[in-house]
Motif scaffolding. Structure first.
Motif, PDB file in Angstrom:
ATOM      1  N   TYR A  13       0.850  -1.277  -0.033  1.00 42.08           N
ATOM      2  CA  TYR A  13      -0.082   0.255  -0.119  1.00 42.08           C
ATOM      3  C   TYR A  13       0.705   1.481   0.045  1.00 42.08           C
ATOM      4  O   TYR A  13       0.327   2.274  -0.293  1.00 42.08           O
ATOM      5  N   LYS A  14       1.970   1.269   0.457  1.00 41.85           N
ATOM      6  CA  LYS A  14       3.043   2.283   0.487  1.00 41.85           C
ATOM      7  C   LYS A  14       3.707   2.668  -0.954  1.00 41.85           C
ATOM      8  O   LYS A  14       4.087   3.703  -1.118  1.00 41.85           O
ATOM      9  N   LEU A  15       3.631   1.709  -1.802  1.00 42.63           N
ATOM     10  CA  LEU A  15       4.143   1.821  -3.276  1.00 42.63           C
ATOM     11  C   LEU A  15       3.246   2.868  -4.048  1.00 42.63           C
ATOM     12  O   LEU A  15       2.005   2.810  -4.011  1.00 42.63           O
ATOM     13  N   ILE A  16       3.930   3.737  -4.910  1.00 44.98           N
ATOM     14  CA  ILE A  16       3.216   4.548  -5.949  1.00 44.98           C
ATOM     15  C   ILE A  16       2.375   3.582  -6.728  1.00 44.98           C
ATOM     16  O   ILE A  16       2.868   2.450  -7.038  1.00 44.98           O
ATOM     17  N   ASN A  17       1.306   3.947  -7.079  1.00 45.86           N
ATOM     18  CA  ASN A  17       0.331   3.653  -8.252  1.00 45.86           C
ATOM     19  C   ASN A  17      -0.458   2.265  -7.648  1.00 45.86           C
ATOM     20  O   ASN A  17      -1.165   1.665  -8.322  1.00 45.86           O
ATOM     21  N   VAL A  18      -0.429   1.755  -6.377  1.00 44.54           N
ATOM     22  CA  VAL A  18      -1.017   0.694  -5.769  1.00 44.54           C
ATOM     23  C   VAL A  18      -2.239   1.386  -5.327  1.00 44.54           C
ATOM     24  O   VAL A  18      -2.419   2.047  -4.526  1.00 44.54           O
ATOM     25  N   LEU A  19      -3.390   0.405  -5.779  1.00 42.38           N
ATOM     26  CA  LEU A  19      -4.712   1.132  -5.592  1.00 42.38           C
ATOM     27  C   LEU A  19      -5.601   0.063  -4.365  1.00 42.38           C
ATOM     28  O   LEU A  19      -6.127   0.663  -3.733  1.00 42.38           O
ATOM     29  N   LYS A  20      -5.380  -1.115  -4.506  1.00 42.96           N
ATOM     30  CA  LYS A  20      -6.014  -2.065  -3.663  1.00 42.96           C
ATOM     31  C   LYS A  20      -5.368  -3.475  -3.559  1.00 42.96           C
ATOM     32  O   LYS A  20      -4.728  -4.068  -4.667  1.00 42.96           O
TER      33      LYS A  20
END
Length: 172
Positions: A65-72
């Motif tokens: 969840y901390k990564l850029i571009n991860v939505l769900k």
């Protein structure tokens, strides 16, 4: 325990690299990985099978969840879901064994997608257990090549746990 993790991610250059890099840094092996477009334009769904205990997977989920571009991020391991995999299998097939191989493949609802002078190529779609079963059954003929996709999975909206139902049927 093996966990099936579904990740929705924006289609951006390097998104898959960041996700797999996170797994590598944490020492996780990705046993299966399937990536494709999701229901929304510009979004992809990654389905991964990863070994690990519940605590480690929970930490991994938080890191994703901390990564850029991860939505769900969703761990589907304990959720009733539909799972499928695709396998192409090239099997030795002489004129003497060809009909037996075709009959066995029909039991698994496999399709013959190519016929050679001394081989058959089969397409098998189903749950991962089905892949193992047909591979073991046809190994006595000699398997030349196998190509498998990763497992894909979606949660069942009905909430029906088919694994539970199969276990109940086996008891009867």
């Amino acid at each position: 325990m093996k966990h099936t993790i579904s990740v929705l991610v924006e289609d951006e250059v390097g998104a898959l690299t960041r996700i797999t890099g996170l797994f590598a840094r944490r020492g996780f092996n990705i046993e299966s990985l399937a990536v494709g477009p999701a229901e929304q334009s510009g979004v992809s769904r990654l389905t991964m099978v990863v070994p690990g205990d519940d605590r480690a997977i929970e930490q991994l989920t938080k890191q994703l969840y901390k990564l850029i571009n991860v939505l769900k991020v969703q761990d589907l391991s304990e959720t009733p879901c539909v799972e499928r995999e695709l396998m192409l299998m090239k099997v030795n097939a002489t004129s003497a064994t060809r009909s037996e191989i075709i009959e066995l493949s029909q039991i698994f609802r496999a399709r013959v997608v190519d016929v050679g002078d001394d081989s058959l190529t089969l397409e098998v779609v189903g749950d991962p257990g089905k892949m193992v079963a047909i591979e073991q059954l046809l190994s006595r003929f000699g398997i030349r090549e196998i190509a498998r996709t990763g497992k894909i999975s979606l949660a069942r909206e009905s909430g029906v746990n088919t694994e539970y139902l199969k276990a109940q049927e086996a008891k009867v």
